[in-house]
Design an enzyme around this catalytic site. Structure first.
Site, PDB file in Angstrom:
ATOM      1  N   GLU A  47      16.206   3.127   8.139  1.00 40.16           N
ATOM      2  CA  GLU A  47      15.758   1.768   7.583  1.00 40.16           C
ATOM      3  C   GLU A  47      17.259   1.562   5.909  1.00 40.16           C
ATOM      4  O   GLU A  47      16.956   2.680   5.449  1.00 40.16           O
ATOM      5  CB  GLU A  47      14.145   1.179   6.737  1.00 40.16           C
ATOM      6  N   ASN A 110      14.359  -7.663   4.849  1.00 43.68           N
ATOM      7  CA  ASN A 110      14.886  -6.026   6.365  1.00 43.68           C
ATOM      8  C   ASN A 110      14.742  -6.746   7.230  1.00 43.68           C
ATOM      9  O   ASN A 110      13.926  -6.520   7.511  1.00 43.68           O
ATOM     10  CB  ASN A 110      12.553  -5.025   4.700  1.00 43.68           C
ATOM     11  N   LYS A 127      11.723  -6.928   9.203  1.00 46.25           N
ATOM     12  CA  LYS A 127      10.172  -6.632   8.695  1.00 46.25           C
ATOM     13  C   LYS A 127       9.392  -7.510   9.136  1.00 46.25           C
ATOM     14  O   LYS A 127       9.358  -8.802   7.483  1.00 46.25           O
ATOM     15  CB  LYS A 127      10.856  -5.185   7.607  1.00 46.25           C
ATOM     16  N   GLU A 146       8.879  -4.162  -2.461  1.00 43.20           N
ATOM     17  CA  GLU A 146       8.931  -4.582  -0.742  1.00 43.20           C
ATOM     18  C   GLU A 146       8.967  -6.423  -0.889  1.00 43.20           C
ATOM     19  O   GLU A 146      10.003  -6.832  -0.814  1.00 43.20           O
ATOM     20  CB  GLU A 146       8.760  -3.805   0.335  1.00 43.20           C
ATOM     21  N   CYS A 172       9.697   0.831   9.027  1.00 45.23           N
ATOM     22  CA  CYS A 172       8.936   2.101   8.561  1.00 45.23           C
ATOM     23  C   CYS A 172       7.243   1.165   8.184  1.00 45.23           C
ATOM     24  O   CYS A 172       6.598   1.532   9.526  1.00 45.23           O
ATOM     25  CB  CYS A 172       9.869   1.465   7.005  1.00 45.23           C
ATOM     26  N   ASN A 197      11.750   4.711   4.961  1.00 43.29           N
ATOM     27  CA  ASN A 197      11.567   5.675   4.182  1.00 43.29           C
ATOM     28  C   ASN A 197      10.599   5.315   3.478  1.00 43.29           C
ATOM     29  O   ASN A 197       9.668   4.833   2.394  1.00 43.29           O
ATOM     30  CB  ASN A 197      12.813   4.851   2.875  1.00 43.29           C
TER      31      ASN A 197
HETATM   32  N1  CDV Z   1       9.734   1.417   3.324  1.00 37.91           N
HETATM   33  C1  CDV Z   1       8.438   1.709   3.412  1.00 37.91           C
HETATM   34  O1  CDV Z   1       7.720   0.816   4.538  1.00 37.91           O
HETATM   35  N2  CDV Z   1       7.598   2.430   2.782  1.00 37.91           N
HETATM   36  C2  CDV Z   1       6.112   2.504   3.305  1.00 37.91           C
HETATM   37  C3  CDV Z   1       5.420   3.289   1.767  1.00 37.91           C
HETATM   38  C4  CDV Z   1       5.484   2.706   0.664  1.00 37.91           C
HETATM   39  C5  CDV Z   1       4.471   3.413   2.360  1.00 37.91           C
HETATM   40  C6  CDV Z   1       5.096   3.678   4.359  1.00 37.91           C
HETATM   41  O2  CDV Z   1       5.062   2.704   5.292  1.00 37.91           O
HETATM   42  O3  CDV Z   1       6.289   4.432   4.713  1.00 37.91           O
END
Ligand code: CDV
Length: 311
Positions: A47, A110, A127, A146, A172, A197
């Site tokens: 990501e 994103n 996203k 975010e 993510c 991430n």
């Molecule tokens: N980049 C993300 O979406 N990170 C989230 C963290 C913050 C919980 C994740 O779900 O991994």
């Protein structure tokens, strides 16, 4: 019947704020070359793969914020990745911060894309589940903002016919939500690509945060098994601007078994030979949706956002 694809995840170590896009793309190109030498046909990158994970900061200048975004894909700095992939004949998934102009308005997403082995973008996803907050939370040593920088994605969870299979994407936090996989599985997904991430302190509550790696694995394995699909997940990992992010990039089979996993938090390629037909066994037995699902009983899933407790 078997339909094998040689799949790789290109985990990336940290990208610091001062790292130029050119230096990041150079690392990605190295990972692509390694992928080629190991026979990979498709590579999953993380990501927001071209920059540091900027939503950890409170930024107020729009110019500064926009410096982490791409207005074109590929643009001048990202084009060498596309050129190398196409020269090597490798397709890829990659995440980036996108500025899109829709009806004359600039929108920030994103985003991730699927690029085929000829270097052409064949799929785009934005996203949907944006974690964290729009404003910093008082008292927290680390923030996750975010919701400040991105709008929720507006493209749904499509799948595409690519690499002789049916491929979907998420990003993510999406990987923690069962709806993500199920919507793609209802379109026949055979492979779900995920970039992430994930800082190891994202709630600030130790009892929870110490399980960050476990929750990541649990989500991917459950998503794969319950939806009879391969899942390939690539991290941006390691200590980025003082934030420790988990590695554990992995490829999970439709059985829920992990078939490859990263063992470092740096740039690391993992690979596996994956039979896209493997999910068929599950799709014809325990998870034969057409025979066993009862959608009329699931209405609340789409009608209700938050839980409402009984009287
Ligand atoms: N980049 C993300 O979406 N990170 C989230 C963290 C913050 C919980 C994740 O779900 O991994």
């Amino acid at each position: 019947m078997s339909r094998f694809i040689n799949l790789a995840c290109a985990q990336m170590g940290p990208v610091q704020r001062g790292d130029s896009r050119a230096s990041v793309v150079k690392r990605q190109v190295e990972l692509l070359r390694e992928a080629k030498s190991r026979g990979a046909e498709f590579v999953v990158f993380p990501e927001l793969a071209f920059t540091t994970f900027f939503p950890r900061w409170v930024l107020n200048s729009q110019e500064e914020i926009d410096s982490f975004f791409e207005r074109e894909m590929p643009g001048a700095e990202t084009a060498p990745l596309f050129e190398e992939a196409s020269a090597l004949g490798i397709g890829f998934y990659i995440g980036y911060a996108e500025i899109a102009v829709e009806n004359g308005t600039e929108r920030h997403f994103n985003t991730s894309i699927i690029v085929n082995s000829a270097g052409k973008i064949v799929g785009k996803y934005r996203k949907i589940h944006l974690p964290g907050h729009a404003e910093p939370v008082e008292g927290r040593t680390s923030q996750h903002l975010e919701k400040r920088y991105f709008e929720p994605g507006n493209l749904g969870f499509p799948v595409w016919r690519a690499m002789d299979g049916i491929v979907g994407m998420c990003i993510c936090n999406d990987r923690r939500w069962p709806e993500t996989y199920r919507v793609m599985a209802l379109q026949g997904a055979e492979l779900v690509c995920v970039g992430y991430n994930t800082p190891d302190d994202h709630t600030g509550v130790f009892d929870f945060d110490q399980l960050t790696g476990f929750h990541h694995q649990l989500s991917l394995q459950a998503g794969a098994y319950q939806n009879a699909t391969w899942v390939a997940a690539a991290a941006k990992a390691g200590c980025e601007e003082g934030s420790n992010m988990i590695g554990l990039s992995m490829i999970v089979a439709p059985s829920g078994q992990i078939v490859a996993m990263a063992s470092t938090t740096g740039d690391e390629l993992i690979a596996a030979r994956c039979d896209l037909d493997m999910g068929t066994l599950y799709k014809k037995t325990i998870f034969d949706f057409a025979r066993h699902r009862e959608p009329s009983q699931y209405k609340l899933i789409v009608e209700r956002k938050g839980a409402i407790l009984p009287q």
